[in-house]
Design a protein around this motif. Structure first.
Motif, PDB file in Angstrom:
ATOM      1  N   ARG A   1     -30.088 -47.907  62.886  1.00  0.00           N
ATOM      2  CA  ARG A   1     -29.435 -46.662  62.489  1.00  0.00           C
ATOM      3  C   ARG A   1     -29.937 -45.483  63.314  1.00  0.00           C
ATOM      4  O   ARG A   1     -29.169 -44.578  63.638  1.00  0.00           O
ATOM      5  N   MET A   2     -31.215 -45.518  63.650  1.00  0.00           N
ATOM      6  CA  MET A   2     -31.749 -44.427  64.469  1.00  0.00           C
ATOM      7  C   MET A   2     -31.116 -44.451  65.841  1.00  0.00           C
ATOM      8  O   MET A   2     -30.759 -43.410  66.394  1.00  0.00           O
ATOM      9  N   TYR A   3     -30.957 -45.681  66.404  1.00  0.00           N
ATOM     10  CA  TYR A   3     -30.310 -45.788  67.705  1.00  0.00           C
ATOM     11  C   TYR A   3     -28.881 -45.264  67.636  1.00  0.00           C
ATOM     12  O   TYR A   3     -28.386 -44.605  68.551  1.00  0.00           O
ATOM     13  N   LEU A   4     -28.200 -45.581  66.527  1.00  0.00           N
ATOM     14  CA  LEU A   4     -26.824 -45.120  66.372  1.00  0.00           C
ATOM     15  C   LEU A   4     -26.767 -43.596  66.340  1.00  0.00           C
ATOM     16  O   LEU A   4     -25.924 -42.980  66.994  1.00  0.00           O
ATOM     17  N   THR A   5     -27.681 -42.976  65.586  1.00  0.00           N
ATOM     18  CA  THR A   5     -27.710 -41.516  65.523  1.00  0.00           C
ATOM     19  C   THR A   5     -27.947 -40.908  66.893  1.00  0.00           C
ATOM     20  O   THR A   5     -27.279 -39.960  67.303  1.00  0.00           O
ATOM     21  N   MET A   6     -28.923 -41.509  67.625  1.00  0.00           N
ATOM     22  CA  MET A   6     -29.223 -40.956  68.933  1.00  0.00           C
ATOM     23  C   MET A   6     -28.062 -41.152  69.898  1.00  0.00           C
ATOM     24  O   MET A   6     -27.795 -40.282  70.731  1.00  0.00           O
ATOM     25  N   ALA A   7     -27.352 -42.288  69.765  1.00  0.00           N
ATOM     26  CA  ALA A   7     -26.212 -42.513  70.655  1.00  0.00           C
ATOM     27  C   ALA A   7     -25.119 -41.490  70.381  1.00  0.00           C
ATOM     28  O   ALA A   7     -24.526 -40.941  71.316  1.00  0.00           O
ATOM     29  N   VAL A   8     -24.852 -41.231  69.098  1.00  0.00           N
ATOM     30  CA  VAL A   8     -23.826 -40.243  68.760  1.00  0.00           C
ATOM     31  C   VAL A   8     -24.219 -38.876  69.291  1.00  0.00           C
ATOM     32  O   VAL A   8     -23.414 -38.160  69.896  1.00  0.00           O
ATOM     33  N   ALA A   9     -25.498 -38.512  69.093  1.00  0.00           N
ATOM     34  CA  ALA A   9     -25.933 -37.193  69.551  1.00  0.00           C
ATOM     35  C   ALA A   9     -25.922 -37.109  71.066  1.00  0.00           C
ATOM     36  O   ALA A   9     -25.612 -36.061  71.625  1.00  0.00           O
ATOM     37  N   ALA A  10     -26.249 -38.218  71.763  1.00  0.00           N
ATOM     38  CA  ALA A  10     -26.284 -38.176  73.224  1.00  0.00           C
ATOM     39  C   ALA A  10     -24.883 -38.137  73.805  1.00  0.00           C
ATOM     40  O   ALA A  10     -24.693 -37.647  74.922  1.00  0.00           O
ATOM     41  N   ALA A  11     -23.895 -38.647  73.070  1.00  0.00           N
ATOM     42  CA  ALA A  11     -22.529 -38.609  73.590  1.00  0.00           C
ATOM     43  C   ALA A  11     -21.986 -37.194  73.639  1.00  0.00           C
ATOM     44  O   ALA A  11     -21.086 -36.895  74.418  1.00  0.00           O
ATOM     45  N   GLN A  12     -22.525 -36.293  72.801  1.00  0.00           N
ATOM     46  CA  GLN A  12     -21.995 -34.939  72.769  1.00  0.00           C
ATOM     47  C   GLN A  12     -22.191 -34.190  74.077  1.00  0.00           C
ATOM     48  O   GLN A  12     -21.227 -33.641  74.622  1.00  0.00           O
ATOM     49  N   PRO A  13     -23.440 -34.123  74.641  1.00  0.00           N
ATOM     50  CA  PRO A  13     -23.581 -33.419  75.921  1.00  0.00           C
ATOM     51  C   PRO A  13     -22.751 -34.042  77.032  1.00  0.00           C
ATOM     52  O   PRO A  13     -22.175 -33.318  77.851  1.00  0.00           O
ATOM     53  N   LEU A  14     -22.657 -35.394  77.032  1.00  0.00           N
ATOM     54  CA  LEU A  14     -21.868 -36.039  78.069  1.00  0.00           C
ATOM     55  C   LEU A  14     -20.413 -35.590  78.006  1.00  0.00           C
ATOM     56  O   LEU A  14     -19.809 -35.229  79.021  1.00  0.00           O
ATOM     57  N   LEU A  15     -19.861 -35.583  76.790  1.00  0.00           N
ATOM     58  CA  LEU A  15     -18.466 -35.175  76.648  1.00  0.00           C
ATOM     59  C   LEU A  15     -18.287 -33.699  76.961  1.00  0.00           C
ATOM     60  O   LEU A  15     -17.265 -33.304  77.531  1.00  0.00           O
ATOM     61  N   MET A  16     -19.299 -32.883  76.593  1.00  0.00           N
ATOM     62  CA  MET A  16     -19.191 -31.469  76.882  1.00  0.00           C
ATOM     63  C   MET A  16     -19.109 -31.249  78.383  1.00  0.00           C
ATOM     64  O   MET A  16     -18.321 -30.436  78.867  1.00  0.00           O
ATOM     65  N   TYR A  17     -19.916 -31.984  79.148  1.00  0.00           N
ATOM     66  CA  TYR A  17     -19.866 -31.843  80.594  1.00  0.00           C
ATOM     67  C   TYR A  17     -18.553 -32.382  81.144  1.00  0.00           C
ATOM     68  O   TYR A  17     -17.909 -31.759  81.987  1.00  0.00           O
ATOM     69  N   TRP A  18     -18.134 -33.555  80.643  1.00  0.00           N
ATOM     70  CA  TRP A  18     -16.951 -34.198  81.202  1.00  0.00           C
ATOM     71  C   TRP A  18     -15.698 -33.362  80.994  1.00  0.00           C
ATOM     72  O   TRP A  18     -14.805 -33.348  81.845  1.00  0.00           O
ATOM     73  N   LEU A  19     -15.632 -32.656  79.853  1.00  0.00           N
ATOM     74  CA  LEU A  19     -14.413 -31.923  79.559  1.00  0.00           C
ATOM     75  C   LEU A  19     -14.378 -30.550  80.208  1.00  0.00           C
ATOM     76  O   LEU A  19     -13.357 -29.882  80.136  1.00  0.00           O
ATOM     77  N   THR A  20     -15.498 -30.101  80.806  1.00  0.00           N
ATOM     78  CA  THR A  20     -15.474 -28.741  81.341  1.00  0.00           C
ATOM     79  C   THR A  20     -15.778 -28.641  82.828  1.00  0.00           C
ATOM     80  O   THR A  20     -15.523 -27.607  83.419  1.00  0.00           O
ATOM     81  N   PHE A  21     -16.314 -29.702  83.449  1.00  0.00           N
ATOM     82  CA  PHE A  21     -16.796 -29.505  84.813  1.00  0.00           C
ATOM     83  C   PHE A  21     -15.653 -29.262  85.794  1.00  0.00           C
ATOM     84  O   PHE A  21     -15.832 -28.588  86.805  1.00  0.00           O
ATOM     85  N   HIS A  22     -14.466 -29.771  85.455  1.00  0.00           N
ATOM     86  CA  HIS A  22     -13.369 -29.575  86.391  1.00  0.00           C
ATOM     87  C   HIS A  22     -12.748 -28.193  86.275  1.00  0.00           C
ATOM     88  O   HIS A  22     -11.870 -27.834  87.042  1.00  0.00           O
ATOM     89  N   LEU A  23     -13.226 -27.405  85.283  1.00  0.00           N
ATOM     90  CA  LEU A  23     -12.664 -26.071  85.113  1.00  0.00           C
ATOM     91  C   LEU A  23     -13.427 -25.006  85.887  1.00  0.00           C
ATOM     92  O   LEU A  23     -12.935 -23.916  86.068  1.00  0.00           O
ATOM     93  N   VAL A  24     -14.657 -25.336  86.293  1.00  0.00           N
ATOM     94  CA  VAL A  24     -15.497 -24.331  86.935  1.00  0.00           C
ATOM     95  C   VAL A  24     -15.722 -24.739  88.375  1.00  0.00           C
ATOM     96  O   VAL A  24     -16.240 -25.797  88.652  1.00  0.00           O
ATOM     97  N   ARG A  25     -15.273 -23.904  89.290  1.00  0.00           N
ATOM     98  CA  ARG A  25     -15.461 -24.228  90.714  1.00  0.00           C
ATOM     99  C   ARG A  25     -16.373 -23.221  91.375  1.00  0.00           C
ATOM    100  O   ARG A  25     -16.252 -22.045  91.083  1.00  0.00           O
TER     101      ARG A  25
END
Lengths: 299, 82
Positions: free
Chosen positions: A275-299
Motif C-alpha cells: 500500500r505504501m508503494y501504491l501511495t508513492m506511485a500515485v504521488a509520483a505520477a502527479q509531477p510527471l503528468l504536470m510536466y508532460w501536460l505543460t512542457f510543450h506550452l512553454v518555449r
C-alpha cells in the motif's frame, strides 16, 4: 420599466450558520412573491397595437388548450428528469463537493503550494458524515479542480497564442487530452486499489478531486513561463511538483494506509508495504503528468 | 498531443476485447490462471493473482453481450467513415 414589480430577496437565515449539515445558505424564501406580481403588470403594460393579435391568439380555445397541454407535458418531463437524474449523476453527493467559500479556497490553495507546515490532515466527521469543505480545510472539493482545469485550458490557449501557434480547435484538443489523462489516471488507480484489496472510504469522486489539484501547479508554472521564460517555468513547476508530491502522500496516507501509518507507526508487513508503494506511485505520477501536460506550452 | 478521449475509448474497447478473447480451457488453465485453480482458502488475503483471475472472469462474463453490440457498431462506423 413601468409596471414591472422589482424582485426583492431576503435571506431566510443569517449567513454563517453553524450547522455543518447545511451545505448552502438558504435563499429560497421570497423569490416566488416577485414572480406573481411581475406577470400581471407586464401583460397590461404592453402597447395596445400589439394587444389585439396577442389577445386573439390567447382567446382561441384550441391554442389555449395547446398551451395548457404543453405546460403539463413540460412539468411531467421535468418531474421525470428530477426523479431519474440521481441514478446517473449523483447530484446530491456532488453538492457536497461544491459547498465551499472564499476562506476555504484561499486556505486550500495555500495548502497546495505550501503543505509543509500543516499538522493535522484528518477530515473532521459530524455524526458519521464528513463535514462540508467550507468547515474543514482537509476535505476534498470539486470546485478548485474544476476551476483550475478550465483556467488551465485558457492559459494553454494564451501560451499558444503568444507563440503564434493558436487555433480554436487546439483548445478543444488540449481539453480532451487533459481529460483523457485524468480518466486514465482514475481508472489505473481504481484498478490498482482493487488488486491490492484496500478497504478505503476513498470514493471515485474523492479521487477525481485529489487528482484535479495538480492543475493549480500547472497553471502557476505556465504563467511563470510566460512571464519569465524557461527558467521561471522550471523553478515554479519544480516547487509545485514537490508540494503536490508531499500533499498527495500526506492525504492519501490517511485514506489508503488508514490503520497503521496514520499514527506514525512505521509500516511493516507485506500488505502495508504494498500500500505504501501504491501511495508513492500515485504521488509520483502527479509531477510527471504536470510536466508532460505543460512542457510543450512553454518555449 | 493527439491523446484524446476518443483514442482512450478506442484503447479501452481493444483492451476489453483482448480480455474477452482469453479462452478458459485452452489458455488460462495452461498457465495456471484458471478460475478453479485460484479460489483456494477463504483466508483474509485474496492476493493479487486471485484478484486478477477474478477480474478476468467477471469481465468475460459481464461484457460478453455488450461487447457484441459495441463491436458491431464500431465495425459499421469504421466501414462507413474510415
Amino acid at each position: 420599466m413601468p409596471g414591472l414589480a422589482s424582485k426583492r430577496r431576503t435571506p431566510a437565515s443569517p449567513p454563517g450558520m453553524a450547522d455543518p449539515h447545511q451545505l448552502f445558505d438558504d435563499t429560497s424564501s421570497a423569490q416566488h412573491r416577485g414572480y406573481g406580481a411581475q406577470r400581471a403588470p407586464g401583460g397590461l403594460g404592453y402597447p395596445s397595437s400589439s394587444a389585439s393579435p396577442q389577445a386573439s391568439f390567447m382567446a382561441d380555445p384550441v391554442s389555449s388548450m395547446a398551451v395548457a397541454y404543453g405546460s403539463t407535458l413540460a412539468a411531467q418531463g421535468k418531474e421525470l428528469v428530477d426523479k431519474n437524474i440521481d441514478r446517473f449523476i449523483p447530484v446530491t453527493k456532488l453538492k457536497y463537493y461544491f459547498a465551499v467559500d472564499t476562506v476555504y479556497v484561499g486556505k486550500k490553495l495555500g495548502l497546495l503550494v505550501f503543505p509543509y507546515l500543516h499538522q493535522d490532515w484528518e477530515v473532521q466527521y459530524q455524526q458519521d458524515t464528513p463535514v462540508a469543505p467550507r468547515f474543514d480545510v482537509n476535505a476534498p472539493d470539486l470546485y478548485i479542480p474544476a476551476m483550475a482545469f478550465i483556467t488551465y485550458i485558457l492559459v494553454a490557449g494564451l501560451a499558444l497564442g503568444t507563440q503564434d501557434r493558436f487555433s480554436p480547435d487546439l483548445l478543444g484538443l488540449q481539453a480532451s487530452s487533459a481529460l483523457a489523462w485524468l480518466t486514465l489516471e482514475v481508472l489505473a488507480i481504481l484498478l490498482s486499489l482493487y488488486l491490492v484489496t484496500v478497504n478505503t472510504d476513498l470514493t471515485t469522486i474523492d479521487l477525481v478531486a485529489f487528482l484535479g489539484y495538480k492543475y493549480v501547479g500547472m497553471i502557476g508554472g505556465v504563467l511563470m513561463g510566460l512571464l519569465f521564460g524557461k527558467t521561471g517555468y522550471y523553478l515554479v513547476l519544480g516547487w509545485c511538483c514537490v508540494s503536490i508530491f508531499v500533499f498527495m502522500i500526506r492525504t492519501l496516507r490517511l485514506k489508503i494506509l488508514a490503520e497503521a501509518a496514520a499514527e506514525g507507526v512505521p509500516v511493516r508487513g507485506a500488505r502495508n508495504q504494498l500500500r505504501m508503494y501504491l501511495t508513492m506511485a500515485v504521488a509520483a505520477a502527479q509531477p510527471l503528468l504536470m510536466y508532460w501536460l505543460t512542457f510543450h506550452l512553454v518555449r | 498531443m493527439a491523446f484524446t478521449l476518443y483514442s482512450l475509448l478506442q484503447a479501452a474497447l481493444l483492451c476489453v476485447n483482448a480480455i474477452a478473447v482469453l479462452h478458459e480451457e485452452r489458455f488460462l488453465k495452461n498457465i495456471g490462471w484458471g478460475t478453479d485453480q485460484g479460489i483456494g482458502g477463504f483466508g483474509e488475503e485474496p492476493g493479487i493473482k486471485s484478484q486478477l483471475m477474478n477480474l478476468i472472469r467477471s469481465v468475460r462474463t459481464v461484457m460478453r453481450v455488450p461487447l457484441i453490440i459495441v463491436n458491431s457498431v464500431a465495425i459499421v462506423l469504421l466501414l462507413l467513415f474510415g
